[in-house]
Design a protein around this motif. Structure first.
Motif: not given
Length: 341
Positions: A269-270, A293-295, A316-319
């Motif tokens: 889900x995330x 993502x902080x949450x 899903x979090x590559x900068x």
């Protein structure tokens, strides 16, 4: 008291409702069907009333002001009188021959004390594409009651979506489940809360549920998901808060394989939500993604660490711009994995 209640939340579903309901009028006397007309403005209500008039021993209809998919499911749960509960979306359908076999099996199980959760396979009926089957034969032992300690790890494509589960009604109520109203994407919350309490399980390797997917107006259409990403975020927050602490496994209160599955489910889900925000692409979307993502890190640090290590979470979090391109590719993969395409 019927053995099984099938709840059919329906909003402006006249185009599909006959397909969902027609075969159910021929089911076992141990089945009741509760259609929740959720403030429809088309012929959904009259169609449902017609089935109730022709088959009053099977169908009941609830007419209510629009409360969204979650509100309609809540109403169906409250009205259910069956010992077990199944949700059928109005644009999907069940294989009635398999349903009859499932009901007979539930009756035999109930005579021996019953189970908390009953799992079946399901199929994605994809508009304009080949169907995709979701099977759990590699995870669960078939044809007998078992516990979570006898299950195997779920594969990357294996998820217990709402289509796969039948719960004991009392377990659903015991979980305190109350789905957010006027919110899409609540199906996963319906699964998570009762599943966390489940201990006795049964798996029947038959395809019961047909999940119709691929229409442009569906809530899981790519563009629709971007427009409704605020609702995805809300569902994710509720899901994150529902996760039990890791200490529950250490104390023996939570079976380890059940805990692992809950993490597996919420991780998907995330990842979908994070990648949806990237697909939105605006500065606001990307700011929401950073805050999301902080949450996750603050609410579920164990899940956050797992996702940072895992393929779905990492991709899903590559900068940067190049990272966002990779994320969009991962988004399409993740959608196929979870079954949103």
């Amino acid at each position: 008291m019927p053995l099984l209640t099938i709840v059919v939340p329906a909003y402006n579903a006249a185009e599909y409702l006959h397909r969902a309901l027609s075969a159910l009028g021929r089911t076992s006397s141990d089945v009741e069907v509760v259609v929740v007309d959720d403030g429809s403005t088309d012929e959904t209500g009259p169609i449902a009333d017609g089935y109730a008039a022709r088959h009053p021993e099977v169908f009941r209809v609830i007419h209510q002001a629009n409360a969204g998919h979650g509100g309609a499911i809540n109403a169906g749960i409250a009205a259910a009188t069956g010992q077990y509960l199944k949700v059928l979306d109005a644009d999907d359908w069940l294989n009635v021959e398999v349903l009859d076999r499932v009901v007979r099996t539930l009756a035999l199980l109930e005579a021996e004390g019953g189970v908390d959760a009953f799992f079946t396979d399901y199929v994605h009926d994809r508009l304009g594409k080949d169907n995709r089957h979701m099977r759990f034969e590699s995870v669960f032992p078939p044809g007998r009651a078992f516990g979570w300690d006898e299950s195997e790890r779920f594969g990357r494509r294996q998820y217990l979506m709402i289509h796969a589960v039948i719960f004991r009604t009392s377990l659903v109520r015991q979980s305190g489940l109350c789905l957010p109203e006027r919110t899409y994407y609540v199906d996963s919350l319906y699964v998570l809360a009762p599943l966390a309490l489940s201990r006795t399980l049964y798996y029947s390797p038959q395809t019961l549920y047909h999940y119709f997917i691929g229409r442009r107006d569906q809530s899981v259409d790519v563009d629709v998901m971007v427009r409704r990403v605020d609702q995805q975020l809300e569902v994710n927050r509720v899901a994150l808060r529902s996760l039990p602490p890791a200490e529950a496994v250490l104390s023996g209160a939570m079976p380890r394989y059940l805990y692992d599955y809950l993490l597996h489910h919420v991780e998907a889900l995330c990842a979908i939500t994070s990648a949806t925000l990237v697909r939105g692409g605006t500065a606001e979307h990307l700011a929401l993604r950073r805050e999301f993502w902080r949450e996750v890190k603050g609410t579920a640090p164990r899940l956050y660490a797992r996702m940072r290590r895992g393929l779905m979470g990492t991709s899903s979090n590559l900068p940067g711009t190049a990272g966002r391109r990779v994320t969009l590719l991962a988004y399409d993969v993740a959608r196929r994995v979870v079954g949103f395409s």
